[in-house]
Design a protein around this motif. Structure first.
Motif, PDB file in Angstrom:
ATOM      1  N   ASN A  32     -17.993 -28.262 -40.819  1.00 38.74           N
ATOM      2  CA  ASN A  32     -19.300 -28.224 -40.156  1.00 38.74           C
ATOM      3  C   ASN A  32     -19.818 -29.595 -39.735  1.00 38.74           C
ATOM      4  O   ASN A  32     -20.510 -29.708 -38.726  1.00 38.74           O
ATOM      5  CB  ASN A  32     -20.334 -27.532 -41.052  1.00 38.74           C
ATOM      6  N   ILE A  33     -19.514 -30.621 -40.476  1.00 35.86           N
ATOM      7  CA  ILE A  33     -20.017 -31.953 -40.141  1.00 35.86           C
ATOM      8  C   ILE A  33     -19.126 -32.636 -39.110  1.00 35.86           C
ATOM      9  O   ILE A  33     -19.605 -33.178 -38.120  1.00 35.86           O
ATOM     10  CB  ILE A  33     -20.168 -32.829 -41.399  1.00 35.86           C
ATOM     11  N   PHE A  34     -17.838 -32.604 -39.339  1.00 30.83           N
ATOM     12  CA  PHE A  34     -16.932 -33.353 -38.484  1.00 30.83           C
ATOM     13  C   PHE A  34     -16.381 -32.548 -37.315  1.00 30.83           C
ATOM     14  O   PHE A  34     -15.817 -33.119 -36.401  1.00 30.83           O
ATOM     15  CB  PHE A  34     -15.781 -33.938 -39.312  1.00 30.83           C
ATOM     16  N   THR A  35     -16.523 -31.234 -37.345  1.00 27.82           N
ATOM     17  CA  THR A  35     -15.955 -30.350 -36.330  1.00 27.82           C
ATOM     18  C   THR A  35     -14.564 -30.856 -35.932  1.00 27.82           C
ATOM     19  O   THR A  35     -14.351 -31.362 -34.836  1.00 27.82           O
ATOM     20  CB  THR A  35     -16.856 -30.253 -35.080  1.00 27.82           C
ATOM     21  N   PHE A  47     -21.484 -20.517 -29.204  1.00 26.13           N
ATOM     22  CA  PHE A  47     -22.054 -20.402 -30.545  1.00 26.13           C
ATOM     23  C   PHE A  47     -23.197 -21.383 -30.730  1.00 26.13           C
ATOM     24  O   PHE A  47     -23.108 -22.533 -30.308  1.00 26.13           O
ATOM     25  CB  PHE A  47     -20.993 -20.690 -31.607  1.00 26.13           C
ATOM     26  N   THR A  48     -24.251 -20.922 -31.384  1.00 27.34           N
ATOM     27  CA  THR A  48     -25.287 -21.849 -31.826  1.00 27.34           C
ATOM     28  C   THR A  48     -24.771 -22.519 -33.089  1.00 27.34           C
ATOM     29  O   THR A  48     -23.832 -22.034 -33.725  1.00 27.34           O
ATOM     30  CB  THR A  48     -26.601 -21.103 -32.133  1.00 27.34           C
ATOM     31  N   ARG A  49     -25.405 -23.603 -33.473  1.00 32.58           N
ATOM     32  CA  ARG A  49     -24.988 -24.313 -34.696  1.00 32.58           C
ATOM     33  C   ARG A  49     -25.160 -23.400 -35.918  1.00 32.58           C
ATOM     34  O   ARG A  49     -24.323 -23.405 -36.815  1.00 32.58           O
ATOM     35  CB  ARG A  49     -25.823 -25.589 -34.837  1.00 32.58           C
ATOM     36  N   ALA A  50     -26.242 -22.596 -35.955  1.00 29.18           N
ATOM     37  CA  ALA A  50     -26.480 -21.677 -37.079  1.00 29.18           C
ATOM     38  C   ALA A  50     -25.408 -20.592 -37.144  1.00 29.18           C
ATOM     39  O   ALA A  50     -24.916 -20.264 -38.219  1.00 29.18           O
ATOM     40  CB  ALA A  50     -27.861 -21.046 -36.958  1.00 29.18           C
ATOM     41  N   LYS A  51     -25.037 -20.047 -35.988  1.00 30.00           N
ATOM     42  CA  LYS A  51     -23.990 -19.012 -35.940  1.00 30.00           C
ATOM     43  C   LYS A  51     -22.657 -19.602 -36.378  1.00 30.00           C
ATOM     44  O   LYS A  51     -21.913 -18.980 -37.144  1.00 30.00           O
ATOM     45  CB  LYS A  51     -23.893 -18.448 -34.522  1.00 30.00           C
ATOM     46  N   LEU A  52     -22.357 -20.806 -35.925  1.00 28.26           N
ATOM     47  CA  LEU A  52     -21.115 -21.467 -36.311  1.00 28.26           C
ATOM     48  C   LEU A  52     -21.080 -21.701 -37.815  1.00 28.26           C
ATOM     49  O   LEU A  52     -20.069 -21.450 -38.469  1.00 28.26           O
ATOM     50  CB  LEU A  52     -20.949 -22.792 -35.563  1.00 28.26           C
ATOM     51  N   PHE A  53     -22.206 -22.166 -38.377  1.00 28.44           N
ATOM     52  CA  PHE A  53     -22.253 -22.399 -39.823  1.00 28.44           C
ATOM     53  C   PHE A  53     -22.084 -21.097 -40.595  1.00 28.44           C
ATOM     54  O   PHE A  53     -21.328 -21.041 -41.569  1.00 28.44           O
ATOM     55  CB  PHE A  53     -23.565 -23.077 -40.238  1.00 28.44           C
ATOM     56  N   THR A  54     -22.742 -20.036 -40.170  1.00 34.67           N
ATOM     57  CA  THR A  54     -22.632 -18.746 -40.852  1.00 34.67           C
ATOM     58  C   THR A  54     -21.201 -18.228 -40.813  1.00 34.67           C
ATOM     59  O   THR A  54     -20.652 -17.806 -41.834  1.00 34.67           O
ATOM     60  CB  THR A  54     -23.580 -17.705 -40.211  1.00 34.67           C
TER      61      THR A  54
END
Length: 170
Positions: A32-35, A47-54
């Protein structure tokens, strides 16, 4: 070397628990931090950042569950018949393949990635070990260092007792 048995500290309950927790948090933060891999491991275009994190949380949790089940089975097998390095590394490769297959299944069917299943799996087989190897090496170095420190302490304690028994009482 490959037929030599693995050290006992590789598969203690405490070390397995530490390993699983460490790999989970490291992988979750790393992805999540470094992608890593510039998003090539995951089709993130819409994807939104929230969707990607989930989604990443679900995938990392699923992978950690696979690792947990695998380590429990490995622990049981090792208690019956000590595992050698060849068996251990073969087992790790199977873990990676299982996690890659699980990842591919989740991404292809649940996330509805439009890429071909085999393309996703091929990338997963490359990226999963890349993500897991860093925390695995760190954990094993920590286990080794802690084990050696304990052995040194035991030897120093035994040496101190031996010296105390040999010196004349005043």
């Amino acid at each position: 070397m490959m037929n030599q048995k693995i050290p006992e500290y590789y598969l203690t309950k405490d070390n397995i628990t530490f390993y699983l927790v460490f790999v989970f948090f490291f992988s979750l933060l790393f992805v999540n931090i470094f992608t890593p891999f510039h998003g090539a491991w995951y089709n993130i275009e819409h994807f939104t950042r929230a969707k990607l994190f989930t989604d990443t949380l679900i995938i990392v949790s699923s992978g950690t569950l696979v690792l947990a089940i695998s380590k429990i089975i490995m622990y049981q097998v090792n208690n019956r018949n000590k595992i050698n390095y060849l068996q251990y590394f073969s087992w790790l490769i199977l873990e990676v393949l299982l996690i890659a297959f699980l990842y591919t299944t989740i991404v292809h069917f649940a996330v509805h990635d439009t890429r071909d299943f085999s393309e996703i799996f091929t990338r997963a087989v490359i990226y999963v070990p890349t993500i897991i190897v860093i925390p695995s090496i760190i954990a094993h170095l920590y286990f080794s260092t802690r084990y050696k420190d304990e052995k040194i302490s035991e030897l120093e304690s035994a040496n101190n007792q031996s010296v105390a028994q040999q010196s004349p009482k005043e």
